[in-house]
Design a protein around this motif. Structure first.
Motif, PDB file in Angstrom:
ATOM      1  N   PHE A 134       5.253  10.663  -5.577  1.00 57.51           N
ATOM      2  CA  PHE A 134       6.684  10.694  -5.145  1.00 57.51           C
ATOM      3  C   PHE A 134       7.454  10.228  -6.107  1.00 57.51           C
ATOM      4  N   LEU A 135       8.724  10.604  -5.988  1.00 59.25           N
ATOM      5  CA  LEU A 135      10.011  10.434  -6.838  1.00 59.25           C
ATOM      6  C   LEU A 135      11.111   9.765  -5.932  1.00 59.25           C
ATOM      7  N   ARG A 136      11.839   9.130  -6.706  1.00 52.72           N
ATOM      8  CA  ARG A 136      12.927   8.343  -5.888  1.00 52.72           C
ATOM      9  C   ARG A 136      14.208   9.370  -5.988  1.00 52.72           C
ATOM     10  N   CYS A 137      14.077  10.534  -5.746  1.00 57.47           N
ATOM     11  CA  CYS A 137      15.159  11.476  -5.602  1.00 57.47           C
ATOM     12  C   CYS A 137      14.611  12.447  -4.772  1.00 57.47           C
ATOM     13  N   ASN A 170       3.099   7.578 -15.626  1.00 58.01           N
ATOM     14  CA  ASN A 170       2.951   6.300 -15.006  1.00 58.01           C
ATOM     15  C   ASN A 170       4.019   5.966 -14.006  1.00 58.01           C
ATOM     16  N   TYR A 171       3.561   5.018 -13.187  1.00 56.29           N
ATOM     17  CA  TYR A 171       4.710   4.655 -12.058  1.00 56.29           C
ATOM     18  C   TYR A 171       5.732   3.974 -12.694  1.00 56.29           C
ATOM     19  N   LEU A 223       0.081  -0.723  -2.475  1.00 58.34           N
ATOM     20  CA  LEU A 223       0.517  -1.657  -1.504  1.00 58.34           C
ATOM     21  C   LEU A 223       1.323  -2.703  -1.954  1.00 58.34           C
ATOM     22  N   ASP A 224       2.160  -3.343  -0.736  1.00 61.74           N
ATOM     23  CA  ASP A 224       3.229  -4.429  -1.221  1.00 61.74           C
ATOM     24  C   ASP A 224       2.051  -5.638  -2.005  1.00 61.74           C
ATOM     25  N   GLN A 284       7.436   6.707  -7.932  1.00 64.81           N
ATOM     26  CA  GLN A 284       7.435   5.634  -7.029  1.00 64.81           C
ATOM     27  C   GLN A 284       5.936   5.146  -6.752  1.00 64.81           C
ATOM     28  N   TYR A 285       5.875   3.744  -6.550  1.00 61.84           N
ATOM     29  CA  TYR A 285       4.498   3.302  -6.160  1.00 61.84           C
ATOM     30  C   TYR A 285       4.328   3.580  -4.640  1.00 61.84           C
ATOM     31  N   GLN A 286       3.973   4.591  -4.187  1.00 56.99           N
ATOM     32  CA  GLN A 286       3.683   5.050  -2.978  1.00 56.99           C
ATOM     33  C   GLN A 286       2.794   6.004  -2.611  1.00 56.99           C
ATOM     34  N   SER A 287       2.047   5.740  -1.784  1.00 53.54           N
ATOM     35  CA  SER A 287       0.770   6.518  -1.439  1.00 53.54           C
ATOM     36  C   SER A 287       1.375   7.586  -0.549  1.00 53.54           C
TER      37      SER A 287
END
Length: 488
Positions: free
Chosen positions: A277-280, A239-240, A343-344, A263-266
């Motif tokens: 993607f990860l936040r690290c 899960n995100y 997306l935002d 991350q919520y990232q494409s």
């Protein structure tokens, strides 16, 4: 009391020198022991600082002792103390090589106070999974090509044969373009790959390449080894915003540990569609290491230093297809996408308000000469569904054309291959006829007046096949083009 004897890992000369130094030190500090044993003990002497014998000559007003000056001490004693100090520091350096005293190990993220809420659980998971996380090195003509990480996904206790999953970047020999869709990368499947085992001797063995895939950058290697570790299971569920741990090995085979959230990232326009993607940051040598959730399951594999990884849902399907076909066929759509749901929220709301759609894939680029381009798919179109199912599993797509403010369904035949998919940006040469710019509205009116069959008022180029002709296109007759469901 049980006591484990630790080796410094030095060579025979260093050990002999250490024993000789200990004998002399034993003779100086414990003459009774030396004379009674007749031989040096297997246990080295305690570490002692060689102190100069200085007489106390008084006390300070604060009660501190005052010693005689060094000049009053016999110069031979001072000289001997200098040599003994050198020996002391040498022995201290040897002690610091003991694994129990070696603090020259890169710090993991788990010592960060921000992660105190999950440190105990994460540490348990990390120590359990680390037993199957290995370091790998590749060589061409005995020259180092790359280093990476990998992990055991299978092991046969009878044959002692294991399978290591890692990134195919380990055998990538050339990568001339940043854009992965340019497909200019080259690989060296015959490169020598060494696996660094986790035994006390830090044994290195040569691995055999089983198979690799250039699109997903996955590689499987076979090794023969003895081990006592539990193979972690894969989970397709991720899960995100979920917390995970990234494991790998550095250049000295130390374990690297990083913590991050999904991350919520494409993927960017330079990266293929299967990345999350990860936040690290993912360390350089950590590529190929496992992404572990807090249940101790493998949720993915590190793939990009820019925090990108391949989720286990893709890995599991690739492994399944490999077993069936010995290669991974996949559909080449000739398009780049952007997921609306990532997306935002402000952008999602605007798309929903203007187009009456809240999910799907936005087309960000259509490859020059592709079937999608010939059928009229353009940048900004939104793919709502493929064959009425999940958009990642079928080749029939429902394309929502924003320019025409309506939804249409087209049948898209695509090429299925296990090779690179190349997406080329369309270009055209500027010629003298472009010196006189014709207004687009004038060109549209001329087309309406000519009544060209199969064109539509919003066409952008003279050579675009659209409308009635597009729906009857002969894409399936092109070599290699088939209508089939994607295995992924």
């Amino acid at each position: 009391m049980k006591r484990a004897r630790l080796s410094t890992g030095g060579d025979e000369e260093e050990i002999a020198e250490q024993a000789h130094g200990d004998e002399e030190e034993n003779a100086a500090t414990s003459p009774e022991h030396a004379s009674s044993s007749g031989a040096s003990s297997a246990v080295s002497s305690p570490l002692r600082w060689p102190s100069l014998p200085r007489a106390v000559v008084g006390e300070t007003a604060f009660g501190e002792k005052m010693f005689e000056p060094f000049t009053n001490i016999d110069s031979a004693i001072v000289e001997a103390q200098g040599m003994l100090r050198t020996r002391y520091f040498a022995k201290r350096d040897r002690e610091l090589k003991l694994v129990s005293l070696d603090d020259d190990v890169p710090r993991s993220c788990l010592v960060d106070q921000k992660l105190i809420h999950c440190r105990e659980l994460a540490t348990k998971i990390v120590l359990q999974t680390s037993k199957v996380v290995l370091g790998l090195s590749s060589y061409i003509d005995d020259k180092l090509l790359r280093k990476s990480s990998g992990f055991l996904i299978e092991w046969d206790s009878e044959s002692k044969v294991g399978t290591v999953l890692t990134s195919a970047l380990l055998i990538q020999s050339k990568f001339p373009f940043i854009d992965e869709w340019s497909a200019g990368d080259e690989y060296a499947p015959h490169a020598k790959v060494c696996v660094h085992l986790l035994d006390k001797a830090e044994t290195t063995i040569v691995a055999d390449l089983l198979r690799y895939d250039k699109h997903y950058n996955l590689a499987l290697f076979k090794i023969n080894t003895h081990m006592d570790a539990q193979i972690p299971s894969f989970t397709p569920n991720l899960n995100y915003a979920q917390e995970v741990v990234v494991l790998g090995r550095d250049g000295q085979q130390n374990l690297s540990v990083d913590h991050g959230t999904v991350q919520y990232q494409s993927p960017s326009s330079l990266h293929r569609h299967h990345y999350m993607f990860l936040r690290c940051g993912i360390k350089k040598f950590g590529i190929g290491g496992p992404i572990i959730n807090f249940d101790g399951q493998v949720a993915g594999m590190a793939s990009l230093p820019e925090m990108g990884f391949i989720p286990s849902s893709i890995i599991l399907k690739c492994l399944e297809i490999w077993k069936s076909f010995d290669y991974i066929p996949r559909m080449h759509f000739g398009m780049k996408f952007l997921a609306i749901t990532l997306l935002d929220p402000a952008r999602i709301e605007k798309i929903s308000r203007k187009c009456n759609i809240e999910s799907g894939l936005v087309v960000t680029q259509v490859s020059k000469g592709s079937t999608a381009e010939k059928l009229g798919v353009r940048n900004g179109d939104i793919i709502k569904s493929w064959n009425g199912e999940n958009i990642s599993t079928t080749i029939e797509v429902d394309v929502f054309h924003i320019r025409k403010d309506s939804s249409v369904t087209i049948k898209l035949a695509v090429k299925v291959s296990n090779d690179f998919e190349v997406i080329t940006k369309g270009t055209y040469p500027v010629t003298p006829k472009h010196c006189t710019i014709v207004n687009d509205d004038v060109m549209r009116n001329e087309r309406r007046g000519q009544g060209i069959k199969g064109t539509v008022p919003m066409a952008d180029d003279d050579d675009v096949v659209r409308g009635e002709e597009a729906t009857r296109g002969s894409a399936v007759e092109e070599p290699g083009d088939i209508e089939a469901r994607s295995p992924l």
